[in-house]
Write an enzyme that holds these catalytic residues in place. Structure first.
Site, PDB file in Angstrom:
ATOM      1  N   ARG A 298     -35.607 -31.950 -54.283  1.00 30.27           N
ATOM      2  CA  ARG A 298     -34.657 -32.394 -53.252  1.00 30.27           C
ATOM      3  C   ARG A 298     -34.667 -33.899 -53.014  1.00 30.27           C
ATOM      4  O   ARG A 298     -33.622 -34.527 -52.911  1.00 30.27           O
ATOM      5  CB  ARG A 298     -34.948 -31.706 -51.904  1.00 30.27           C
ATOM      6  N   THR A 299     -35.864 -34.464 -52.887  1.00 36.10           N
ATOM      7  CA  THR A 299     -35.897 -35.877 -52.491  1.00 36.10           C
ATOM      8  C   THR A 299     -35.252 -36.737 -53.576  1.00 36.10           C
ATOM      9  O   THR A 299     -34.380 -37.563 -53.302  1.00 36.10           O
ATOM     10  CB  THR A 299     -37.339 -36.326 -52.201  1.00 36.10           C
TER      11      THR A 299
ATOM     12  N   LYS B  90     -49.655 -45.779 -69.800  1.00 35.75           N
ATOM     13  CA  LYS B  90     -50.387 -46.736 -70.649  1.00 35.75           C
ATOM     14  C   LYS B  90     -51.342 -47.577 -69.818  1.00 35.75           C
ATOM     15  O   LYS B  90     -51.956 -48.510 -70.319  1.00 35.75           O
ATOM     16  CB  LYS B  90     -49.395 -47.678 -71.346  1.00 35.75           C
TER      17      LYS B  90
ATOM     18  N   ARG C 269     -41.963 -42.270 -55.147  1.00 39.38           N
ATOM     19  CA  ARG C 269     -42.936 -41.244 -54.714  1.00 39.38           C
ATOM     20  C   ARG C 269     -44.181 -41.409 -55.556  1.00 39.38           C
ATOM     21  O   ARG C 269     -44.106 -41.596 -56.780  1.00 39.38           O
ATOM     22  CB  ARG C 269     -42.354 -39.847 -54.903  1.00 39.38           C
TER      23      ARG C 269
ATOM     24  N   HIS D 275     -43.788 -39.376 -45.208  1.00 35.98           N
ATOM     25  CA  HIS D 275     -42.541 -39.057 -45.919  1.00 35.98           C
ATOM     26  C   HIS D 275     -41.372 -39.402 -44.990  1.00 35.98           C
ATOM     27  O   HIS D 275     -40.696 -38.524 -44.453  1.00 35.98           O
ATOM     28  CB  HIS D 275     -42.542 -37.573 -46.288  1.00 35.98           C
TER      29      HIS D 275
HETATM   30  C1  NCD Z   1     -42.014 -32.070 -49.137  1.00 30.53           C
HETATM   31  C2  NCD Z   1     -42.872 -33.136 -49.782  1.00 30.53           C
HETATM   32  O1  NCD Z   1     -42.677 -33.491 -50.943  1.00 30.53           O
HETATM   33  O2  NCD Z   1     -43.748 -33.601 -49.075  1.00 30.53           O
HETATM   34  N1  NCD Z   1     -40.850 -31.782 -49.826  1.00 30.53           N
HETATM   35  C3  NCD Z   1     -39.753 -32.593 -49.673  1.00 30.53           C
HETATM   36  O3  NCD Z   1     -39.776 -33.745 -49.959  1.00 30.53           O
HETATM   37  N2  NCD Z   1     -38.664 -32.036 -49.138  1.00 30.53           N
HETATM   38  C4  NCD Z   1     -42.738 -30.889 -48.710  1.00 30.53           C
HETATM   39  C5  NCD Z   1     -43.631 -30.183 -49.685  1.00 30.53           C
HETATM   40  O4  NCD Z   1     -43.768 -30.567 -50.840  1.00 30.53           O
HETATM   41  O5  NCD Z   1     -44.228 -29.195 -49.255  1.00 30.53           O
END
Ligand code: NCD
Length: 303
Positions: free
Chosen positions: A51-52, A80, A101, A129
């Site tokens: 999703r993100t 590397k 991320r 997040h």
């Molecule tokens: C979450 C995350 O990556 O922290 N997911 C997200 O970004 N919607 C929650 C999760 O991974 O449980």
């Protein structure tokens, strides 16, 4: 605001403005579809995501911009041995904005020092997040009509769940928010968050069962047990099914309850709950794109 690393990097007024822009995008999408023409977003995902990453990419595409990046560290020079700082310095030469991320807490902050373009934290380890929090705030505002005067229960892995940490931090900004923390002892929120809640006089309670508080909640925020953050698989297996939300458990809940989950779901919400009108987790998914569109516009200073 040049970067978004922590949800408290932005003021309450800026959050309100992002929510207003997201709502306007939902109402008038055509107004926005050329706003980021010739702009590029890089998504640097050193950890898995559905999703993100895809909502960031869809957001930039819907603004008329383009996207580049990688979805696993193996396909970048990180494999590397390149440092995060050199990687983002490189990417900053090609892209106008970066969403990143990383499994290490603080990596997006470190990246922001050398990128030369705005950096957005798309999740750093078990820490924060902030863009999921913006998604959650937009959802709460749309579903409940307010961000103040709410009682919200967080249920599941409150120790490693970074979406929980960022949302709790954001909610400290609003009036009359009451927080119920529902988790096994081993998965309770980190001490630093409890200290912040106490120092700001935010009312919070801890409990082990969701049934005991269900009837009082305006929002129930479910989370998955974060397998990838455990040192020991046996502990994960023992704890993973502690909470499973079923229609029966919702019998005493308010008619107006808003059931949220950042997703992915594993077992913690039975799929039978999906048809309940109070289930809002797929609305969150949709909202995630709109609020990220608003955020990209703000960080790129596009009018
Ligand atoms: C979450 C995350 O990556 O922290 N997911 C997200 O970004 N919607 C929650 C999760 O991974 O449980």
């Amino acid at each position: 605001m040049k970067n978004l690393i922590d949800i408290l990097d932005i003021t309450t007024e800026e959050i309100d403005a992002l929510i207003d822009t997201a709502n306007d995008i939902i109402e008038n999408p055509g107004k926005y579809n050329e706003k980021c023409r010739h702009k590029k977003l890089a998504t640097l995902f050193f950890e898995p995501s559905t999703r993100t990453r895809l909502s960031f990419e869809a957001a930039m595409l819907d603004l008329g911009g383009s996207v580049l990046g990688f979805s696993e560290s193996n396909s970048s020079s990180a494999s590397k041995g390149e440092s995060v700082s050199d990687t983002v310095r490189t990417v900053g030469c090609y892209a106008d904005i970066i969403a990143m991320r990383h499994p290490k807490e603080g990596a997006p902050l470190a990246a922001s020092f050398s990128a030369g373009v705005p950096v957005i934290n798309a999740g750093d380890g078990g820490h924060n997040h902030p863009t999921q929090t913006l998604t959650d705030l937009l959802t709460i505002k749309r579903e409940c009509g307010r961000l103040s005067d709410i009682k919200i229960g967080f249920c599941g892995d409150l120790k490693f769940g970074r979406t929980v940490h960022s949302l709790i931090m954001a909610l400290t900004r609003y009036e009359n928010v009451e927080i119920v923390l529902i988790s096994p002892e081993e998965l309770c929120i980190p001490q630093y968050l409890k200290d912040i809640l106490r120092s700001q006089n935010i009312k919070f309670t801890e409990t082990r069962t969701m049934e005991s508080v269900m009837s009082e909640l305006d929002i129930l925020y479910m989370t998955r047990v974060q397998r990838e953050r455990f040192f020991n698989e046996a502990d994960y297996i023992r704890l993973r099914d502690t909470y499973i939300l079923t229609p029966e458990k919702l019998e005493d809940a308010k008619k107006t309850l808003c059931i949220m989950h950042p997703l992915p779901r594993v077992n913690e919400i039975s799929t039978e709950v999906d048809v309940d009108p109070r289930a809002c987790y797929f609305k969150q998914v949709k909202n995630g794109k709109f609020i990220r569109m608003a955020l990209i516009l703000k960080l790129l200073e596009v009018k």
